[in-house]
Design an enzyme around this catalytic site. Structure first.
Site, PDB file in Angstrom:
ATOM      1  N   ARG A   1     -28.288  44.190 -10.371  1.00  0.00           N
ATOM      2  CA  ARG A   1     -27.568  45.109  -9.484  1.00  0.00           C
ATOM      3  C   ARG A   1     -28.543  45.824  -8.541  1.00  0.00           C
ATOM      4  O   ARG A   1     -28.405  47.010  -8.250  1.00  0.00           O
ATOM      5  CB  ARG A   1     -26.749  46.131 -10.280  1.00  0.00           C
ATOM      6  CG  ARG A   1     -25.730  45.530 -11.211  1.00  0.00           C
ATOM      7  CD  ARG A   1     -24.666  44.702 -10.464  1.00  0.00           C
ATOM      8  NE  ARG A   1     -23.780  44.051 -11.416  1.00  0.00           N
ATOM      9  CZ  ARG A   1     -23.966  42.814 -11.875  1.00  0.00           C
ATOM     10  NH1 ARG A   1     -25.005  42.101 -11.459  1.00  0.00           N
ATOM     11  NH2 ARG A   1     -23.130  42.276 -12.733  1.00  0.00           N
TER      12      ARG A   1
ATOM     13  N   GLU B   1     -23.210  52.613 -10.960  1.00  0.00           N
ATOM     14  CA  GLU B   1     -23.389  51.406 -10.162  1.00  0.00           C
ATOM     15  C   GLU B   1     -23.021  51.613  -8.692  1.00  0.00           C
ATOM     16  O   GLU B   1     -23.701  51.089  -7.814  1.00  0.00           O
ATOM     17  CB  GLU B   1     -22.564  50.262 -10.757  1.00  0.00           C
ATOM     18  CG  GLU B   1     -22.817  48.930 -10.103  1.00  0.00           C
ATOM     19  CD  GLU B   1     -22.138  47.792 -10.853  1.00  0.00           C
ATOM     20  OE1 GLU B   1     -21.512  46.954 -10.183  1.00  0.00           O
ATOM     21  OE2 GLU B   1     -22.237  47.728 -12.089  1.00  0.00           O
TER      22      GLU B   1
ATOM     23  N   SER C   1     -16.626  48.294 -12.281  1.00  0.00           N
ATOM     24  CA  SER C   1     -17.605  48.823 -13.240  1.00  0.00           C
ATOM     25  C   SER C   1     -18.325  50.018 -12.629  1.00  0.00           C
ATOM     26  O   SER C   1     -18.993  49.886 -11.607  1.00  0.00           O
ATOM     27  CB  SER C   1     -18.617  47.742 -13.616  1.00  0.00           C
ATOM     28  OG  SER C   1     -17.968  46.641 -14.209  1.00  0.00           O
TER      29      SER C   1
END
Length: 344
Positions: free
Chosen positions: A172, A338, A242
Site C-alpha cells: 500500500r 489506509e 479497508s
C-alpha cells in the site's frame, strides 16, 4: 460561478460541493474544482493554478481519501477515460487513462480472456489512483502487472514515464506517496497482461468457488461475489473500503502473539517480517458492529469503517483513533489508516 471559459481549459467552478465525490460522503467544499478531459486541458488547468497561485489537490474516484470540510485552492479530477490494447507476442499491454473506472477495466480485460488483474475486481475508484496505493486483493497487487506509469509534472506540465521498478512499490505504498507526492499527476497506466491461463486462487476460499480451469471472467465474478458478501456497497452505506492497513511486524513479535493467540491469522513476509490481519485484531477487541454517533465498524467486516451520515472528517479520525488505541493496548500493534488524508 465560472472563472474561466476557454476552449483549451475546462470550466473551473467555485465553491464546489465534493460530498458526493468521496465514497465516505464526508462533507467538503472545494474552493475551486475542474475536470480536465485531455492532457492539453490538464496542462492548461495546472498552468492556471500556477498563475493564480492556487494549491492543487488531485482526486480520483474518491474511494480512498479523507476530505476536510473546506478544501482551499484547486481540486482536479482528470477525466482521461480511454483505454486500448497493444499486442506484443504472448503479452498484451493495456494502455489505460487515469480516469477509467478500475472495476470496469478489470471486467473489460477479463471479457477479452486476458489474465493478470482479475483478482482485483470490484475495487472502487479510478485507475489513476491505483498506483498511489499499490492496490491489492486476493493475493495480487497492482505492481505484479504494472509495466509503466505516465505522469505530468505539476509545476511544468511536462510528461514523462516511470517504469514499474521506478515506482518503488511496497505494501500500500509507492513513490507517489513519498518523493513524488504533490509533484506529479498520474495520467496513464500500462499494464502487462497474458493470453495464457495463470489463475491465482490460493487466497481464502476463492479456489472452492471455481472449477479446475476457470476463465478470467469467472475469477473476477467469484472475487466480486466474495467482496459483496463481506463488504458494504458504498452506494448504500458510505465507506472507503479497508480503513486500516494490515500491520507488518517482526516475526519474533508475531511468534510471541501466537503463543497467546494460536488462531491469529498471520502471513510470513520477507526480511524476517510477518503480516497480520487488521480486521481480526479489531474483531478480537469486540469492536465489530460498534457504532459511535455518525461512524461505526461494519458488522460483517471489522476492517471497514462506515459513515451513517451527519459526521465529518475529524469525527471519523477521532473514532479511528479510539480503535487504534484499543488494538494497541491489547496486542501492542499499531494500526495505520489506509486512506489518504487530504490536508486543508
Amino acid at each position: 460561478m465560472v472563472l474561466i471559459n476557454h476552449k483549451t481549459i475546462p470550466v473551473i467552478k467555485s465553491d464546489a460541493d465534493l460530498t458526493l465525490s468521496n465514497t465516505l460522503r464526508l462533507p467538503c467544499i472545494a474552493e475551486h474544482y475542474a475536470e480536465p478531459r485531455t492532457l492539453n486541458a490538464l496542462r492548461h488547468t495546472l498552468a492556471e493554478a500556477e498563475r493564480q497561485q492556487w494549491p492543487v489537490t488531485l482526486l480520483g474516484g474518491g474511494s480512498n481519501v479523507l476530505l476536510p470540510l473546506e478544501l482551499p485552492g484547486l481540486a482536479i479530477r482528470p477525466i482521461l477515460n480511454q483505454w486500448w490494447l497493444a499486442y506484443e507476442g504472448d503479452e498484451v499491454l493495456a494502455h489505460v487513462g487515469a480516469g477509467v473506472n478500475w472495476h470496469a477495466l478489470v471486467l473489460g480485460v477479463a471479457a477479452r480472456g486476458f489474465w493478470g488483474i482479475e483478482n482485483l475486481a470490484l475495487i472502487p475508484g479510478d485507475c489513476g489512483a491505483a498506483p498511489v496505493q499499490n492496490i491489492g486483493a486476493y493475493g495480487v497487487e497492482l505492481s505484479d502487472n504494472l509495466h509503466a506509469v505516465q505522469v505530468m509534472d505539476l509545476a511544468t506540465g511536462h510528461i514523462r514515464w516511470l517504469s514499474g521498478a521506478e515506482c518503488a512499490f511496497g505494501y500500500r505504498d509507492s513513490i507517489f506517496k513519498r518523493e513524488l507526492n504533490e509533484r506529479v499527476v498520474i495520467t496513464r497506466l500500462v499494464l502487462r497482461l497474458s493470453r495464457w491461463p495463470a489463475p491465482k486462487l490460493h487466497y481464502g476460499d476463492l479456489a472452492s468457488r471455481l472449477n479446475d480451469a476457470p476463465t478470467p471472467m469467472e475469477v473476477a465474478n467469484a472475487v466480486s461475489a466474495i467482496r459483496q458478501e463481506k463488504l458494504p456497497d458504498p452506494r448504500q452505506l458510505a465507506n472507503a473500503g479497508s480503513f486500516f492497513k494490515n500491520p507488518v511486524i517482526p516475526a519474533s513479535q508475531a511468534q510471541k502473539l501466537l503463543s497467546y493467540y494460536p488462531e491469529m491469522p498471520h502471513f510470513p513476509q520477507e526480511k524476517g517480517l510477518t503480516k497480520l490481519a487488521a480486521g481480526w485484531l479489531i474483531d478480537q477487541c469486540g469492536l465489530k458492529g460498534v457504532r459511535e454517533g455518525a461512524f461505526g465498524v461494519h458488522e460483517r467486516q471489522a476492517l471497514v469503517l462506515v459513515h451513517h451520515g451527519g459526521g465529518d472528517r475529524q469525527g471519523l479520525l477521532d473514532f479511528a483513533c479510539r480503535i487504534v488505541e484499543q488494538v494497541s493496548a491489547r496486542f501492542d500493534v499499531l494500526l495505520e489508516p489506509e486512506p489518504r488524508v487530504i490536508q486543508p
